[in-house]
Design an enzyme around this catalytic site. Structure first.
Site, PDB file in Angstrom:
ATOM      1  N   GLU A  16       0.867  -1.092   0.061  1.00 28.88           N
ATOM      2  CA  GLU A  16       0.143   0.068  -0.019  1.00 28.88           C
ATOM      3  C   GLU A  16       0.968   1.257  -0.138  1.00 28.88           C
ATOM      4  OE1 GLU A  16      -3.499  -0.761   2.894  1.00 28.88           O
ATOM      5  OE2 GLU A  16      -2.223  -2.366   3.327  1.00 28.88           O
ATOM      6  N   SER A 147      -6.575  -2.554   2.592  1.00 32.95           N
ATOM      7  CA  SER A 147      -6.701  -2.100   1.509  1.00 32.95           C
ATOM      8  C   SER A 147      -7.469  -3.165   0.348  1.00 32.95           C
ATOM      9  CB  SER A 147      -5.620  -1.345   0.404  1.00 32.95           C
ATOM     10  OG  SER A 147      -5.262  -0.069   1.069  1.00 32.95           O
ATOM     11  N   TYR A 211      -9.373   2.372  -5.618  1.00 25.77           N
ATOM     12  CA  TYR A 211      -8.407   3.514  -6.015  1.00 25.77           C
ATOM     13  C   TYR A 211      -8.717   3.691  -7.472  1.00 25.77           C
ATOM     14  CZ  TYR A 211      -6.638   2.376  -1.469  1.00 25.77           C
ATOM     15  OH  TYR A 211      -6.457   2.072  -0.126  1.00 25.77           O
ATOM     16  N   ARG A 250     -10.840   3.443  11.691  1.00 29.62           N
ATOM     17  CA  ARG A 250     -11.855   3.438  10.620  1.00 29.62           C
ATOM     18  C   ARG A 250     -12.292   1.985  10.883  1.00 29.62           C
ATOM     19  NH1 ARG A 250     -10.435   3.130   5.706  1.00 29.62           N
ATOM     20  NH2 ARG A 250     -11.710   1.371   5.450  1.00 29.62           N
ATOM     21  N   ASP A 252     -14.964  -1.049   9.631  1.00 25.81           N
ATOM     22  CA  ASP A 252     -15.671  -1.468   8.591  1.00 25.81           C
ATOM     23  C   ASP A 252     -16.901  -2.526   8.957  1.00 25.81           C
ATOM     24  OD1 ASP A 252     -14.240   0.194   7.122  1.00 25.81           O
ATOM     25  OD2 ASP A 252     -12.703  -1.494   6.299  1.00 25.81           O
ATOM     26  N   GLU A 264     -13.250  -5.365  10.176  1.00 21.74           N
ATOM     27  CA  GLU A 264     -12.076  -5.199  10.485  1.00 21.74           C
ATOM     28  C   GLU A 264     -11.838  -3.505  11.089  1.00 21.74           C
ATOM     29  OE1 GLU A 264      -8.957  -4.820   7.371  1.00 21.74           O
ATOM     30  OE2 GLU A 264     -10.604  -4.727   5.943  1.00 21.74           O
ATOM     31  N   ASN A 266      -9.220  -0.531  10.851  1.00 25.83           N
ATOM     32  CA  ASN A 266      -8.235   0.130  10.125  1.00 25.83           C
ATOM     33  C   ASN A 266      -7.484   1.109  11.139  1.00 25.83           C
ATOM     34  OD1 ASN A 266      -8.828  -0.661   7.191  1.00 25.83           O
ATOM     35  ND2 ASN A 266     -10.667  -0.311   8.036  1.00 25.83           N
ATOM     36  N   GLY A 270      -7.033   5.598   5.180  1.00 23.78           N
ATOM     37  CA  GLY A 270      -6.489   6.677   4.105  1.00 23.78           C
ATOM     38  C   GLY A 270      -6.845   8.062   4.477  1.00 23.78           C
TER      39      GLY A 270
END
Length: 310
Positions: A16, A147, A211, A250, A252, A264, A266, A270
């Site tokens: 990443e 990602s 992306y 963050r 999910d 998960e 994060n 990002g």
């Protein structure tokens, strides 16, 4: 009190890396508007701290995704040298980088999970055993990548055999696929921000859709029942707390008809102006600059407690 400089560190050694560079430049640009003349940008190409850092001067803002960034690697080096830094500490970073260990923790506080198993390359269960446990519709992903790197979806025994044959190293999660709405929510100082719904044009939110411009629609704040919103935010705050995360993250989820399923955490999401965490924060009244300031505020407090006033 000494006013610290902010050291934004990005790049790194993971799959990443390019995403990290974009995040790092975006964060640096916005922080310059908030703390003009006090931001230093560092791009690294190895698993080591860059030259030019001083623990008496810098508060470090790691913007490194994946290996060395979110696995406790850079956090260990920073703590060994006495640096103050933003985000999760070593233990929380190491925990959240491993999806199975994270699931074990959040399950203990009543957060709903998809049924699944953790497998290791070289000792994989048979396809028939997997199907007997979890069914034919499955999600397969590395246990320690972000990602959506390495993510695959299978819907038949033949597809499962192909996916298993592609596993050559590491630990992997095989989970029953939960069909529903993909959502994510930012956490800032332990409290949930707004919920973002992620709508990929093909129905699969993989690396390409994350992306590639125009491949995904984002709806924020996501429209859902008050009960669903409350459950996602409650689950997110519980997961953040039980994993002893710090400052921000963050988280999910899949929102299915019977409720939200944790995916998960994060720990270094990002951070471009259009990334998911800023979208989530915008639902709670934060523009990108205000979010960056809030993300750094606890680290500034820790720095003040460690560095004597001159």
């Amino acid at each position: 009190m000494i006013t610290p400089r902010i050291a934004v560190i990005c790049g790194g050694v993971s799959a990443e890396r390019e995403v990290s560079l974009v995040s790092g430049r975006s964060v640096t640009d916005v922080l310059e508007t908030v703390y003009p003349g006090h931001v230093d940008f560092f791009e690294i190409n190895s698993a080591a701290l860059p030259d030019g850092l001083d623990p008496a001067v810098h508060v470090v803002f790691p913007v490194l995704h994946g290996t060395f960034g979110e696995d406790g690697g850079i956090q260990t080096l920073l703590e060994e040298r006495g640096f103050t830094y933003a985000g999760c500490d070593i233990a929380a970073s190491q925990l959240c980088m491993n999806k199975q260990h994270t699931k074990d923790h959040v399950a203990a506080v009543g957060v709903r999970l998809a049924p699944g198993i953790c497998v290791t390359a070289g000792s994989l269960p048979s396809p028939d055993n997997i199907i007997a446990q979890l069914g034919h519709s499955l999600v397969i992903k590395p246990s320690d990548q972000g990602s959506s790197v390495g993510l695959s979806l299978v819907e038949s025994r033949d597809e499962l055999v192909q996916a298993l044959n592609a596993i050559t190293a590491g630990e992997w999660l095989i989970e029953k696929r939960i069909v529903g709405r993909e959502t994510t929510v930012g956490i800032l100082h332990g409290k949930a921000l707004g919920i973002v719904e992620v709508v990929p044009v093909s129905g699969v939110y993989d690396y390409k859709h994350k992306y590639t411009k125009g491949m995904t629609e984002y709806r924020y704040p996501a429209q859902m029942s008050p009960e669903a919103e409350s459950e996602i935010k409650n689950f997110a705050e519980r997961a953040f707390a039980v994993c002893r995360c710090r400052d921000y993250a963050r988280i999910d989820f899949i929102l299915a008809p019977n409720g939200a399923y944790f995916l998960e955490i994060n720990t270094i999401p990002g951070l471009t102006a259009t990334s998911l965490l800023p979208k989530s924060a915008s639902c709670s009244g934060y523009d990108f600059a205000a979010l960056a300031r809030a993300m750094l505020a606890p680290a500034f407090g820790r720095f003040a407690n460690l560095v004597p006033s001159s």
